[in-house]
Design a protein around this motif. Structure first.
Motif, short mmCIF file in Angstrom:
data_model
loop_
_atom_site.label_atom_id
_atom_site.label_comp_id
_atom_site.label_asym_id
_atom_site.label_seq_id
_atom_site.Cartn_x
_atom_site.Cartn_y
_atom_site.Cartn_z
N ILE A 1 -29.02 57.09 18.65
CA ILE A 1 -29.69 58.99 18.95
C ILE A 1 -29.02 59.16 19.68
O ILE A 1 -29.15 59.29 20.49
CB ILE A 1 -30.99 58.20 19.25
CG1 ILE A 1 -31.83 57.19 18.46
CG2 ILE A 1 -31.89 59.12 18.81
CD1 ILE A 1 -33.23 56.89 19.16
N VAL A 2 -28.23 60.22 18.98
CA VAL A 2 -27.94 61.57 19.86
C VAL A 2 -28.51 63.24 19.48
O VAL A 2 -29.61 63.58 19.00
CB VAL A 2 -26.69 62.27 18.09
CG1 VAL A 2 -25.97 62.78 19.49
CG2 VAL A 2 -25.52 60.56 18.75
N ILE A 3 -29.06 63.06 20.65
CA ILE A 3 -29.63 64.25 21.30
C ILE A 3 -29.23 64.93 21.56
O ILE A 3 -27.81 65.52 22.43
CB ILE A 3 -31.06 63.98 22.03
CG1 ILE A 3 -31.22 62.62 22.01
CG2 ILE A 3 -31.52 65.05 22.70
CD1 ILE A 3 -32.58 62.44 23.45
N PHE B 1 -30.07 52.35 21.30
CA PHE B 1 -29.21 53.38 22.53
C PHE B 1 -29.64 55.37 21.89
O PHE B 1 -29.74 55.53 20.69
CB PHE B 1 -27.32 53.23 22.50
CG PHE B 1 -27.27 52.09 22.68
CD1 PHE B 1 -27.21 51.93 24.08
CD2 PHE B 1 -26.42 50.81 21.39
CE1 PHE B 1 -27.00 50.60 24.66
CE2 PHE B 1 -26.53 49.75 22.43
CZ PHE B 1 -26.39 49.41 23.63
N ILE B 2 -29.57 55.74 23.14
CA ILE B 2 -29.52 57.60 23.26
C ILE B 2 -28.37 57.74 23.20
O ILE B 2 -27.97 57.40 24.76
CB ILE B 2 -31.14 57.44 23.97
CG1 ILE B 2 -32.00 57.25 23.08
CG2 ILE B 2 -31.23 59.07 23.21
CD1 ILE B 2 -33.63 57.15 23.46
N ALA C 1 -29.61 52.06 28.21
CA ALA C 1 -29.70 51.90 26.76
C ALA C 1 -29.73 54.39 26.77
O ALA C 1 -29.44 54.94 25.11
CB ALA C 1 -31.65 51.81 26.48
N ILE C 2 -29.32 54.24 27.90
CA ILE C 2 -28.87 56.22 27.64
C ILE C 2 -27.49 56.05 27.89
O ILE C 2 -26.99 55.41 28.80
CB ILE C 2 -29.44 56.55 28.88
CG1 ILE C 2 -31.23 56.36 28.66
CG2 ILE C 2 -29.22 58.27 29.03
CD1 ILE C 2 -32.45 56.93 29.37
N ARG D 1 -38.62 57.89 18.98
CA ARG D 1 -37.65 56.72 18.00
C ARG D 1 -36.65 55.81 18.05
O ARG D 1 -37.94 54.79 18.19
CB ARG D 1 -36.21 57.93 17.36
CG ARG D 1 -37.78 59.19 15.52
CD ARG D 1 -36.73 59.79 16.32
NE ARG D 1 -37.16 60.44 15.46
CZ ARG D 1 -38.06 61.72 14.80
NH1 ARG D 1 -39.10 61.44 16.43
NH2 ARG D 1 -39.07 62.48 14.09
N TYR D 2 -36.63 55.80 20.08
CA TYR D 2 -36.61 54.74 20.76
C TYR D 2 -37.16 53.83 20.38
O TYR D 2 -36.99 52.44 20.38
CB TYR D 2 -35.43 55.00 21.83
CG TYR D 2 -35.38 54.56 22.69
CD1 TYR D 2 -33.99 53.25 22.48
CD2 TYR D 2 -36.30 53.79 23.89
CE1 TYR D 2 -33.87 52.34 23.49
CE2 TYR D 2 -36.09 52.63 24.40
CZ TYR D 2 -34.74 51.89 24.01
OH TYR D 2 -34.95 50.89 25.17
#
Length: 430
Positions: free
Chosen positions: A267-269, A303-304, A338-339, A295-296
């Motif tokens: 997931i890309v922020i 991963f974010i 996870a980040i 979503r995570y």
């Protein structure tokens, strides 16, 4: 010419010049591009390494370095630039243009040096091929040139150096408003009395350091790097090496991840900087993080990637990626492993490009889709033809494939390997 069709106008001019000059160069069958097992070379200046990797490699390739140092024509070019540098210590020049303008490269310089490099390559092909095949190609920094012959790749890599140095001198030496002046400009008014004194004093320091200069490109390189340092623009080096620091835990987890359990790889922020010096994370960035955390926690991806550097306000104290990471951990309990942080991206285009780079280099599957999660307004922009056009204009390519919307906040995409290519016209995040 098909390899050049999407290059931006400024870089295209140099590439056309270099290609024209390369008509006599022998064609060498190109080898592959990026190699995941490649280990980067490093100098004592990470900003230089990221912006001008060709020069970092040359400096650690004794045979090539000696060939360049011994060439009579390049010696003359070096002597001319060095004499300008030394003259500025005691001359009456005080204006930015008179002080640093002589260290830019003209089109005539480009043609002359390209001809010399072509001759050197043809005379010492095996030595140059080792440098190109063992470093320039596998590094990924010249990925968009991977289909070219070694002779062409070498000259195009040199062309990137030319535009990179010229861009830095224009922006931080001459105060020109370049691509994104609101956040990337010089920290000082370059015409001010204070800054003119700084520039003049810079040449006193450079004169003392000049004994270590032996190669024709070093005076201009030194001027460009000192200009960035004078403006405290060391963003490319901040948080590095991330693999041994902030991203170390996530990289360890990547190796153990069972990817089949997740519909998306990451997931890309994207960042959205605060407008206030007193605000660590903007209202929109909170929205981005809230959506990504949802979503995570649903198990959509393991991963974010938080993406954003020191952008807003101008010279502000907060890094978007770091503040988003803190927010995710504090508010939602997202585990640190996870980040993945990208603390360098400065624009929406490079949010995706840099996320691609991290996923490719860290071993996240590129044949699995990813989610770009953001606010409704930014989602709509990312899905527009305007955004595709901006990527082509700014980067020369689109850093995603298979783009599609699945909600008001989610854009699905796949990474592309062209994203590894360094950008000579974005010195703060090349």
């Amino acid at each position: 010419m098909k390899n050049l069709k999407n290059l931006r106008p400024a870089l295209l001019i140099t590439c056309l010049i270099l290609t024209f000059c390369n008509k006599l160069a022998a064609q060498v069958k190109p080898t592959a591009g990026y190699d995941k097992n490649y280990h980067f070379l490093h100098s004592d200046n990470l900003v230089a390494d990221k912006n001008f990797y060709l020069l970092t490699v040359i400096d650690q390739s004794p045979k090539i370095k000696q060939l360049i140092a011994d060439d009579a024509s390049l010696k003359q070019f070096f002597a001319a630039r060095l004499s300008i540098l030394k003259a500025h210590v005691a001359d009456t020049c005080t204006k930015p243009l008179s002080l640093v303008g002589g260290f830019k490269y003209s089109k005539e310089d480009s043609v002359q040096i390209a001809q010399i490099l072509t001759s050197l390559y043809n005379a010492h092909r095996s030595d140059f091929d080792l440098l190109i095949n063992n470093h320039l190609r596998p590094s990924g920094y010249y990925q968009r040139f991977a289909g070219m012959s070694n002779a062409d790749l070498l000259l195009h890599a040199w062309g990137q150096y030319i535009y990179g140095v010229n861009y830095i001198i224009d922006q931080f030496g001459l105060g020109k408003k370049m691509r994104f002046p609101r956040i990337d400009s010089a920290s000082y008014v370059v015409s001010s009395r204070y800054y003119r004194t700084v520039l003049k004093d810079m040449f006193g320091l450079l004169d003392e350091q000049s004994d270590g200069m032996k190669l024709f490109y070093q005076p201009s390189l030194a001027v460009a790097l000192h200009l960035m340092d004078a403006n405290d623009r060391d963003e490319p080096a901040r948080f590095e090496p991330m693999e041994q620091k902030d991203n170390k835990k996530a990289i360890s987890k990547i190796k153990l991840t069972q990817w089949s359990k997740y519909p998306y790889a990451a997931i890309v922020i994207p960042g959205n900087g605060p407008e206030l010096f007193t605000t660590p994370i903007s209202p929109d960035n909170k929205i981005h993080c809230d959506l990504a955390a949802m979503r995570y926690l649903k198990g959509m991806a393991p991963f974010i990637i938080t993406s954003g550097g020191y952008c807003y306000p101008f010279r502000g104290p907060y890094c978007e990626a770091i503040e988003m990471k803190k927010y995710l951990i504090t508010k939602f309990g997202i585990p640190e492993d996870a980040i993945i942080i990208d603390p360098h991206a400065r624009h929406t285009t490079t949010n995706i490009r840099n996320a691609d780079r991290l996923m490719i280099r860290y071993g996240i599957p590129t044949n699995k889709p990813d989610l770009f999660v953001t606010s409704k307004s930014q989602h709509d922009y990312a899905m527009s033809d305007t955004f595709d056009a901006r990527n082509l204009h700014d980067l020369g390519y689109v850093p995603y494939s298979g783009k599609k919307s699945i909600s008001n906040h989610d854009v699905v995409f796949y990474p592309v390997y062209e994203s590894l290519h360094m950008d000579p016209l974005d010195p703060l995040d090349p």
